[in-house]
Design an enzyme around this catalytic site. Structure first.
Site, short mmCIF file in Angstrom:
data_model
loop_
_atom_site.label_atom_id
_atom_site.label_comp_id
_atom_site.label_asym_id
_atom_site.label_seq_id
_atom_site.Cartn_x
_atom_site.Cartn_y
_atom_site.Cartn_z
N ASP A 542 203.35 0.53 38.97
CA ASP A 542 202.08 1.25 38.80
C ASP A 542 202.05 1.87 37.40
O ASP A 542 202.84 2.78 37.09
CB ASP A 542 201.99 2.33 39.89
CG ASP A 542 200.65 3.05 39.92
OD1 ASP A 542 199.95 3.03 38.89
OD2 ASP A 542 200.31 3.64 40.97
N HIS A 543 201.13 1.39 36.57
CA HIS A 543 201.09 1.83 35.17
C HIS A 543 200.62 3.28 35.03
O HIS A 543 200.74 3.87 33.94
CB HIS A 543 200.17 0.91 34.36
CG HIS A 543 200.57 0.79 32.92
ND1 HIS A 543 201.33 1.74 32.27
CD2 HIS A 543 200.32 -0.17 31.99
CE1 HIS A 543 201.52 1.38 31.01
NE2 HIS A 543 200.91 0.21 30.81
N ARG A 544 200.11 3.89 36.07
CA ARG A 544 199.74 5.30 36.01
C ARG A 544 200.98 6.19 36.00
O ARG A 544 200.93 7.33 35.52
CB ARG A 544 198.85 5.68 37.20
CG ARG A 544 197.52 4.97 37.25
CD ARG A 544 196.79 5.26 38.54
NE ARG A 544 197.55 4.81 39.70
CZ ARG A 544 197.17 4.99 40.96
NH1 ARG A 544 196.01 5.62 41.22
NH2 ARG A 544 197.91 4.54 41.95
#
Length: 570
Positions: A542-544
């Site tokens: 998850d790039h967040r």
């Protein structure tokens, strides 16, 4: 063409219900069994289907109207043949209640008479609670269990929640007492008359419950056949006399419980979009969640909007013609008549695939996935695994490569704690426990059981527990507790094949590891090529929460552990 009236059919043990949603309008062409409107009682919401096909001429009900069995819903223009069939049906419908009324008192009196001797012969008695008449539904699924053994139950207290394709409803208890045993569990399919629970009731209480319905039975039996309304009226009166201390349902207060207050069609729409209803605040009557609430929530999430739902609901919806791509302004799903091109076969999706499909859709749309592909040299590890299995051959214990992957993943999660986290609003929840899930293939689809506290277990224990969970999965006996609480998931295709793939993150986790079949490859050691066993790794993250550098380090460290498993001790 002829005009017929569509009436509310038998909807079970409900007197008057409220219209909360209109699903058709004048001029619509409808088919047999197509839903016309959604109604709601204090225990259930359900959709009313059409008994005939035709064109809607006039709606006879509107939102918030009260309807009951026999109420006219709409008028329908149908073909002459259909109208001819409908005529005797309507006549039979009017005649049936009159003929059935004298028999209503007989079943009510019989149980009362049967229960009285039992009440006087012992201080307590075990009462069997059956699934009552729930209307024209068969094979409904238990989606929520509201009580447990040992609970003190009141009359009309809800025990479980069931759901069909048209309605969700709570099943109440017909008796008060101590719940000795619950005979159903989550996922069970039940029908009217099935044994639901065993309740231990004190004799004086049972005597009152048994005697109370018997009193109105005699005058009810003497009533004229035409007085069909007396039977439904007697039941609420009897319930009120039994449990005078019970609070009367207030129709102006939204039902309580863990299930959100929404109609079946709204629930279905939310499932298709992957919208968690529990996070919505309904703007409809009594706090009911409407289609507009679901759409507003979806648009705010897709747009990355940080405003509250109340603020979002005041903003005009984006026009589909604008095509800006930040809302749900998408082209309609293509409708194709596949039979024009050749022979086809239709079959229903399994329940597992329906549920997992909705979750995967939500996760893929709402989580910004990035995937790192890498290779791990597992030559020495595989040799060690084969040696251990040979030594334990007599005991029957078999160690799989997946068990080593679980243990290696725990070591990597400890070194990179952001991978062992979940997003909660603007906060990152860092977990101090290590529960690792693994995807298990079953005849009905993939399920994901969880190895709890994998950091505290050895390779042999993890292998044994994986075998037990995989067997339960194949037998369809996995419980909700077996599939909850995961921190990180491993999806292995090693026994099938493939090279690399993109696994979908299982929310609320922030990463998932995909592994494919290992292969022997020539690897340059600085002097010559040597055959080495290489395991392909695919890490979705998850790039967040995670950036590219951290993901690359995680994969590299995981590969180092698999190449030299002694590193897990460091």
């Amino acid at each position: 063409m002829a005009t017929i009236e569509i009436q509310v059919p038998d909807i079970g043990d409900f007197d008057e219900v409220t219209v909360i949603e209109l699903l058709v309008k004048p001029g619509d062409s409808i088919t047999v069994d197509q839903s016309l409107l959604t109604v709601e009682s204090d225990k259930a919401s359900m959709e009313i289907p059409s008994s005939h096909a035709g064109v809607v001429k006039e709606l006879r009900v509107k939102l918030d109207d009260k309807v009951k069995q026999g109420s006219i819903v709409l008028t329908l223009d149908v073909e002459e043949d259909s109208a001819a069939v409908a005529a005797p049906t309507a006549a039979e419908t009017q005649a049936a209640p009159a003929a059935a009324t004298p028999a209503v008192a007989t079943p009510a009196a019989a149980p009362a008479a049967a229960a009285t001797p039992a009440a006087t012969s012992a201080t307590t008695q075990i009462i069997e609670v059956m699934v009552p008449d729930i209307g024209d539904f068969k094979d409904v699924s238990v989606i929520e269990v509201l009580v447990k053994a040992g609970d003190t139950i009141k009359v009309e207290q809800s025990l479980i929640t069931v759901e069909s394709d048209k309605a969700s409803m709570e099943i109440p208890s017909s008796s008060a007492g101590l719940l000795k045993e619950l005979k159903v569990k989550l996922g069970d399919v039940i029908n009217i008359g099935d044994l639901l629970a065993l309740i231990e009731a004190a004799a004086p209480v049972a005597a009152v419950v048994a005697a109370t319905p018997a009193a109105p039975a005699a005058p009810e039996a003497k009533a004229a056949p035409a007085a069909t309304a007396s039977a439904p009226a007697a039941a609420p009166a009897a319930k009120a006399s039994v449990s005078a201390s019970e609070p009367v349902h207030n129709p102006n207060i939204a039902p309580t419980g863990s299930l959100p207050h929404a109609s079946p069609s709204v629930r279905k729409f939310a499932r298709e979009l992957g919208v968690p209803l529990a996070e919505l605040t309904g703007k409809g009557p009594k706090g009911r969640i409407t289609l507009d609430d679901v759409q507003a929530f979806s648009k705010s999430v897709m747009a990355g909007d940080t405003r509250t739902q109340a603020q979002v609901s005041k903003t005009p919806a984006a026009s589909a013609a604008s095509g800006n791509g930040v809302g749900l302004d998408l082209l309609a799903w293509p409708k194709v008549d596949f039979t024009k091109f050749g022979e086809v076969e239709r079959k229903d999706m399994s329940r597992i695939k329906k549920i997992s499909g909705s979750n995967l859709h939500r996760n893929w749309v709402m989580i910004p996935h990035v995937v790192n592909h890498d290779d791990a040299d597992i030559t020495e590890l595989e040799n060690f695994r084969l040696m251990m299995n040979k030594e334990n051959e007599k005991s029957g214990a078999k160690i799989t490569m997946l068990a080593f992957l679980i243990k290696a993943s725990v070591a990597a999660l400890k070194k990179f704690p952001d991978f062992n986290a979940s997003l909660d609003g603007d906060q990152l929840v860092l977990k101090k426990y290590f529960n690792i899930a693994f995807a298990a293939d079953t005849p009905n689809g993939l399920v994901v059981p969880v190895i709890k506290d994998a950091d505290k277990k050895g390779i042999v224990q993890i292998s044994a527990e994986m075998g037990e969970l995989a067997k339960k999965a194949r037998d369809g006996k996995l419980g909700p507790a077996d599939m909850q609480g995961a921190c990180f998931t491993i999806s292995s295709l090693g026994g099938i094949g493939g090279r690399y793939f993109t696994p979908i993150i299982n929310a609320p986790e922030v990463a998932i590891l995909g592994v494919c079949k290992s292969q022997m490859q020539p690897v340059w050691d600085g002097k010559a090529f040597e055959p080495r066993l290489i395991l392909p790794l695919s890490l979705s993250w998850d790039h967040r929460v995670i950036d590219g550098a951290m993901a690359a380090r995680f994969n590299a460290y995981l590969g180092q552990i698999l190449a030299d498993f002694r590193r897990v001790l460091l």
